[in-house]
Write an enzyme that holds these catalytic residues in place. Structure first.
Site, PDB file in Angstrom:
ATOM      1  N   GLY A 146      31.317  16.948  -3.545  1.00  0.00           N
ATOM      2  CA  GLY A 146      32.358  16.888  -4.578  1.00  0.00           C
ATOM      3  C   GLY A 146      32.418  18.236  -5.269  1.00  0.00           C
ATOM      4  O   GLY A 146      32.004  19.260  -4.715  1.00  0.00           O
ATOM      5  N   TYR A 147      32.929  18.238  -6.493  1.00  0.00           N
ATOM      6  CA  TYR A 147      33.066  19.480  -7.267  1.00  0.00           C
ATOM      7  C   TYR A 147      31.732  20.229  -7.343  1.00  0.00           C
ATOM      8  O   TYR A 147      31.637  21.399  -7.005  1.00  0.00           O
ATOM      9  CB  TYR A 147      33.439  19.154  -8.713  1.00  0.00           C
ATOM     10  CG  TYR A 147      34.859  18.761  -8.984  1.00  0.00           C
ATOM     11  CD1 TYR A 147      35.764  19.701  -9.447  1.00  0.00           C
ATOM     12  CD2 TYR A 147      35.280  17.456  -8.831  1.00  0.00           C
ATOM     13  CE1 TYR A 147      37.067  19.358  -9.753  1.00  0.00           C
ATOM     14  CE2 TYR A 147      36.589  17.095  -9.136  1.00  0.00           C
ATOM     15  CZ  TYR A 147      37.471  18.047  -9.593  1.00  0.00           C
ATOM     16  OH  TYR A 147      38.751  17.699  -9.893  1.00  0.00           O
ATOM     17  N   ILE A 148      30.709  19.532  -7.842  1.00  0.00           N
ATOM     18  CA  ILE A 148      29.461  20.216  -8.153  1.00  0.00           C
ATOM     19  C   ILE A 148      28.758  20.688  -6.890  1.00  0.00           C
ATOM     20  O   ILE A 148      28.336  21.842  -6.788  1.00  0.00           O
ATOM     21  CB  ILE A 148      28.545  19.297  -9.000  1.00  0.00           C
ATOM     22  CG1 ILE A 148      29.200  19.033 -10.357  1.00  0.00           C
ATOM     23  CG2 ILE A 148      27.146  19.893  -9.163  1.00  0.00           C
ATOM     24  CD1 ILE A 148      28.429  18.100 -11.273  1.00  0.00           C
ATOM     25  N   ARG A 232      28.710  11.600 -12.086  1.00  0.00           N
ATOM     26  CA  ARG A 232      28.136  11.582 -13.428  1.00  0.00           C
ATOM     27  C   ARG A 232      28.447  10.246 -14.089  1.00  0.00           C
ATOM     28  O   ARG A 232      29.427   9.592 -13.752  1.00  0.00           O
ATOM     29  CB  ARG A 232      28.726  12.733 -14.270  1.00  0.00           C
ATOM     30  CG  ARG A 232      28.447  14.102 -13.685  1.00  0.00           C
ATOM     31  CD  ARG A 232      29.038  15.208 -14.563  1.00  0.00           C
ATOM     32  NE  ARG A 232      28.435  15.241 -15.875  1.00  0.00           N
ATOM     33  CZ  ARG A 232      27.352  15.946 -16.203  1.00  0.00           C
ATOM     34  NH1 ARG A 232      26.757  16.692 -15.291  1.00  0.00           N
ATOM     35  NH2 ARG A 232      26.870  15.921 -17.418  1.00  0.00           N
ATOM     36  N   ALA A 279      36.459  19.167 -19.237  1.00  0.00           N
ATOM     37  CA  ALA A 279      36.313  19.674 -20.603  1.00  0.00           C
ATOM     38  C   ALA A 279      37.664  19.844 -21.293  1.00  0.00           C
ATOM     39  O   ALA A 279      37.805  19.534 -22.480  1.00  0.00           O
ATOM     40  CB  ALA A 279      35.569  21.002 -20.580  1.00  0.00           C
ATOM     41  N   HIS A 403      56.112  40.827  -9.379  1.00  0.00           N
ATOM     42  CA  HIS A 403      55.699  41.240  -8.034  1.00  0.00           C
ATOM     43  C   HIS A 403      54.757  42.425  -8.140  1.00  0.00           C
ATOM     44  O   HIS A 403      55.013  43.322  -8.946  1.00  0.00           O
ATOM     45  CB  HIS A 403      56.938  41.643  -7.222  1.00  0.00           C
ATOM     46  CG  HIS A 403      56.598  42.158  -5.856  1.00  0.00           C
ATOM     47  ND1 HIS A 403      56.206  41.316  -4.835  1.00  0.00           N
ATOM     48  CD2 HIS A 403      56.588  43.417  -5.359  1.00  0.00           C
ATOM     49  CE1 HIS A 403      55.977  42.049  -3.752  1.00  0.00           C
ATOM     50  NE2 HIS A 403      56.189  43.323  -4.041  1.00  0.00           N
TER      51      HIS A 403
HETATM   52  P1  NAD Z   1      32.108  13.980  -7.394  1.00  0.00           P
HETATM   53  O1  NAD Z   1      32.518  12.587  -7.664  1.00  0.00           O
HETATM   54  O2  NAD Z   1      33.122  15.065  -7.476  1.00  0.00           O
HETATM   55  O3  NAD Z   1      31.471  14.049  -5.921  1.00  0.00           O
HETATM   56  C1  NAD Z   1      30.366  13.242  -5.511  1.00  0.00           C
HETATM   57  C2  NAD Z   1      30.357  13.150  -3.984  1.00  0.00           C
HETATM   58  O4  NAD Z   1      29.117  12.573  -3.585  1.00  0.00           O
HETATM   59  C3  NAD Z   1      31.470  12.273  -3.429  1.00  0.00           C
HETATM   60  O5  NAD Z   1      32.237  13.024  -2.508  1.00  0.00           O
HETATM   61  C4  NAD Z   1      30.708  11.101  -2.782  1.00  0.00           C
HETATM   62  O6  NAD Z   1      31.353  10.616  -1.626  1.00  0.00           O
HETATM   63  C5  NAD Z   1      29.358  11.742  -2.449  1.00  0.00           C
HETATM   64  N1  NAD Z   1      28.202  10.807  -2.342  1.00  0.00           N
HETATM   65  C6  NAD Z   1      27.879   9.771  -3.160  1.00  0.00           C
HETATM   66  N2  NAD Z   1      26.721   9.168  -2.749  1.00  0.00           N
HETATM   67  C7  NAD Z   1      26.288   9.851  -1.639  1.00  0.00           C
HETATM   68  C8  NAD Z   1      25.144   9.743  -0.760  1.00  0.00           C
HETATM   69  N3  NAD Z   1      24.199   8.821  -0.917  1.00  0.00           N
HETATM   70  N4  NAD Z   1      25.025  10.604   0.290  1.00  0.00           N
HETATM   71  C9  NAD Z   1      26.008  11.566   0.468  1.00  0.00           C
HETATM   72  N5  NAD Z   1      27.088  11.716  -0.334  1.00  0.00           N
HETATM   73  C10 NAD Z   1      27.236  10.881  -1.385  1.00  0.00           C
HETATM   74  O7  NAD Z   1      30.869  14.255  -8.383  1.00  0.00           O
HETATM   75  P2  NAD Z   1      30.135  15.601  -8.822  1.00  0.00           P
HETATM   76  O8  NAD Z   1      30.391  16.716  -7.875  1.00  0.00           O
HETATM   77  O9  NAD Z   1      28.726  15.196  -9.107  1.00  0.00           O
HETATM   78  O10 NAD Z   1      30.859  15.941 -10.198  1.00  0.00           O
HETATM   79  C11 NAD Z   1      30.800  15.014 -11.296  1.00  0.00           C
HETATM   80  C12 NAD Z   1      31.987  15.196 -12.219  1.00  0.00           C
HETATM   81  O11 NAD Z   1      31.852  16.434 -12.898  1.00  0.00           O
HETATM   82  C13 NAD Z   1      33.313  15.230 -11.486  1.00  0.00           C
HETATM   83  O12 NAD Z   1      33.930  13.962 -11.501  1.00  0.00           O
HETATM   84  C14 NAD Z   1      34.123  16.238 -12.266  1.00  0.00           C
HETATM   85  O13 NAD Z   1      35.008  15.556 -13.124  1.00  0.00           O
HETATM   86  C15 NAD Z   1      33.129  17.023 -13.086  1.00  0.00           C
HETATM   87  N6  NAD Z   1      33.120  18.423 -12.646  1.00  0.00           N
HETATM   88  C16 NAD Z   1      34.271  19.142 -12.678  1.00  0.00           C
HETATM   89  C17 NAD Z   1      34.273  20.442 -12.259  1.00  0.00           C
HETATM   90  C18 NAD Z   1      35.541  21.238 -12.329  1.00  0.00           C
HETATM   91  O14 NAD Z   1      36.455  20.836 -13.022  1.00  0.00           O
HETATM   92  N7  NAD Z   1      35.643  22.365 -11.631  1.00  0.00           N
HETATM   93  C19 NAD Z   1      33.117  21.022 -11.767  1.00  0.00           C
HETATM   94  C20 NAD Z   1      31.960  20.274 -11.731  1.00  0.00           C
HETATM   95  C21 NAD Z   1      31.993  18.976 -12.177  1.00  0.00           C
END
Ligand code: NAD
Length: 424
Positions: A146-148, A232, A279, A403
Site C-alpha cells: 500500500g502507501y507505506i 492503520r 493529514a 510552457h
Molecule cells: P494500505 O491500506 O495502503 O495498504 C496495506 C496493504 O497491505 C494492502 O494492499 C493489503 O492488501 C496488504 N496486506 C494486508 N494484510 C497482508 C498480509 N498478511 N500479507 C500481505 N499483504 C497484506 O495501508 P498502509 O500502507 O499501512 O497505510 C495506512 C494508511 O496510512 C493509508 O490508508 C493511508 O491513508 C495513510 N498513508 C497515506 C500516505 C499518503 O498520503 N501518501 C502515505 C502513507 C500512509
C-alpha cells in the site's frame, strides 16, 4: 506537536525519499554516464541522514508549537482520559489535572496495525521504526504494497537495500486502477525490487519470513528486517472513549457532516473518524470545527479530497476514477495524455506516466482527475481547484498553461476529451 504526519509519517518519509532519490542518482552516475554526468563511489552516512531528517521534523514541530503560542493556546504535555462529556483528566509530569470545557475535539489519529503472527518488535518494524533506522539494512522484506510499504520500500531500494515486497492482493496499490499503477510496477522491476502479489505473509522467525498463497507451499524469504505495513487503526483505547458511549462507525468514531459526534459538544476529526486517513483531510476538518465552535456556519461540502502516493513515479488522484464512474452508470468521456509527449517530462529524462481526465459526456463537467508521473503530486492543486469549482473541460482547455511544464499534460488531456487534441 504535529501528530503522526509531521513526526513519524508524511514529513520524515518525504525527507527519506528525497535523500534516497539523490543518493540513487549518484549511484546511477557511478555505474553509467547519463546526460554526460558521471560520478565515482558515492557514499552515504546514515547517521547524518537521520540527523538531517530529524532536524526537518524538529523545525516544523517547533514551528507548530510557536503558532499555538502566538494564538494563545495553552498546551499541556500529558495523557488525556474522558471523565464525562465536559471533563477530561490529564496525567502529566506534574501529576493529574482536570479540564472542564464546553467543547472537546478528539484528534487522536491512528496507529499501525501488526499481524498476530508477525508482531512488531525487534527486527519487525512499523513505519515509525523504519523511518529512523540506525543503519541501512542489507535486506528488507515489506509486508503490504500500500502507501507505506511502497513509499518506504522504494526509498530503501534506492539506498542499496535488497527489497522484497509481499502483497496479499493481486496487484500493488490495489486501491488504484491497474493503469495508474503499471508505471510504478515497471519502475520497481528496474530498481530490482522483488514483488510478490497474491501472497500473504504468514510468520517470521530466524531472519526468515514465511509467505505464500493458500493452496501452495509457502516461500521462505531470508531478510534482516521486516516492515509490516498492512494498514492503520484508529487510536481510541487510551482515551477511555467507552466512558462516553459515543456512537461508532466500526472501529472509528462516528461523525456527521460537521464532525459532531453523537454527544453534544464533542467533535472528532482526522484518522479517528475513518478513511481517507490523510493529514490534509484532518486539517480541513479541524478548520471547519473551529468555525463551528466559534459560532460560524460550517459544513463538510467538499467535492473531493486529493490522494497522493509518493512512490516512484508519484500518483495523484482526485475525484472519481474510471471504475467508480462506470459503477455509478455515468455516461462519461475519458481521455489520457502521456508524458512522453510533454516537453518538460522529456527534458527531465522521466517521461513515464500520463494525466487522465474523466468528465460528464453531456456537459463536460469534470468528475475525476488522475496522474502518474514524476512530481505529479504538485498537480493536486490544479486538480483539486478544478473539481471544487465545478470546472468543465472547456474551462481547462481555455486556460493558458505555462510552457514547458508537466501541467500542460492536464490541458492536453482536456483538449483530447473535447475531441481536439493538439499534440497527440
Ligand atoms: P494500505 O491500506 O495502503 O495498504 C496495506 C496493504 O497491505 C494492502 O494492499 C493489503 O492488501 C496488504 N496486506 C494486508 N494484510 C497482508 C498480509 N498478511 N500479507 C500481505 N499483504 C497484506 O495501508 P498502509 O500502507 O499501512 O497505510 C495506512 C494508511 O496510512 C493509508 O490508508 C493511508 O491513508 C495513510 N498513508 C497515506 C500516505 C499518503 O498520503 N501518501 C502515505 C502513507 C500512509
Amino acid at each position: 506537536m504535529g501528530g503522526t504526519c509531521l513526526n513519524v509519517g508524511c514529513i520524515p518519509s518525504k525527507a527519506l525519499i528525497h535523500a534516497a532519490n539523490d543518493f540513487y542518482k549518484l549511484r546511477l552516475f557511478a555505474t553509467q554516464s547519463l546526460m554526460g554526468i558521471s560520478a565515482s563511489a558515492p557514499g552515504i552516512d546514515q547517521a547524518k541522514t537521520r540527523a538531517w531528517i530529524a532536524s526537518v521534523v524538529d523545525g516544523l514541530s517547533k514551528g507548530v508549537a510557536g503558532l499555538l503560542k502566538k494564538a494563545g493556546v495553552r498546551c499541556i504535555r500529558g495523557e488525556a482520559r474522558f471523565r464525562d462529556g465536559k471533563t477530561v483528566f490529564v496525567k502529566s509530569a506534574e501529576g493529574e489535572g482536570r479540564i472542564r470545557t464546553e467543547a472537546i475535539v478528539v484528534a487522536t489519529g491512528s496507529e499501525p496495525v501488526d499481524l498476530p503472527s508477525i508482531p512488531f518488535g525487534g527486527d519487525v518494524l512499523s513505519s515509525t521504526e523504519a523511518l529512523s533506522l540506525r543503519e541501512i539494512p542489507g535486506r528488507l522484506a515489506v509486508v503490504g504494497a500500500g502507501y507505506i510499504g511502497l513509499e518506504i520500500g522504494t526509498a530503501y531500494a534506492k539506498l542499496g537495500t535488497e527489497v522484497t515486497i509481499v502483497e496479499a492482493a493481486d496487484r500493488i496499490l490495489p486501491q488504484y486502477d491497474a493503469a495508474l499503477v503499471a508505471p510504478i510496477q515497471r519502475r520497481l522491476d528496474r530498481l530490482g525490487v522483488r514483488v510478490m502479489t497474491s501472497v500473504k505473509a504468514q510468520s517470521w522467525s530466524n531472519r526468515s519470513l514465511l509467505a505464500g498463497r493458500a493452496s501452495e507451499r509457502p516461500t521462505l524469504i531470508s531478510t534482516d528486517k521486516v516492515l509490516v505495513a498492512v494498514g492503520r487503526r484508529p487510536h481510541t483505547k487510551s482515551l477511555d472513549l467507552a466512558t462516553l458511549r459515543l456512537a461508532m462507525n466500526g472501529p472509528f468514531v462516528r461523525v456527521d457532516d460537521r464532525c459532531r459526534t453523537s454527544m453534544r459538544g464533542i467533535f472528532a476529526i482526522g484518522d479517528v473518524t475513518g478513511e481517507p486517513m490523510l493529514a490534509h483531510r484532518a486539517m480541513a476538518q479541524g478548520e471547519m470545527v473551529a468555525d463551528t465552535v466559534a459560532g460560524q456556519p460550517a459544513i463538510w461540502d467538499k467535492i473531493a479530497v486529493p490522494a497522493v502516493c509518493f512512490t516512484d513515479p508519484e500518483i495523484v488522484a482526485v475525484g472519481q476514477g474510471p471504475e467508480q464512474v462506470k459503477a455509478a452508470g455515468i455516461d462519461a468521456v475519458v481521455a489520457e495524455f502521456p508524458f512522453r509527449a510533454n516537453g518538460r517530462a522529456l527534458a527531465s529524462e522521466r517521461d513515464d506516466g500520463f494525466v487522465r481526465v474523466l468528465a460528464r459526456k453531456d456537459d463536460g463537467v469534470l468528475l475525476g482527475l488522475q496522474a502518474v508521473g514524476e512530481s505529479v503530486s504538485e498537480l493536486s492543486a490544479a486538480f483539486g481547484s478544478a473539481l471544487e469549482m465545478g470546472a468543465r473541460l472547456e474551462d481547462v482547455a481555455a486556460t493558458v498553461h505555462a510552457h514547458p511544464t508537466r501541467s500542460e499534460a492536464f490541458h492536453e488531456a482536456c483538449l483530447k476529451a473535447l475531441g481536439r487534441p493538439l499534440h497527440t
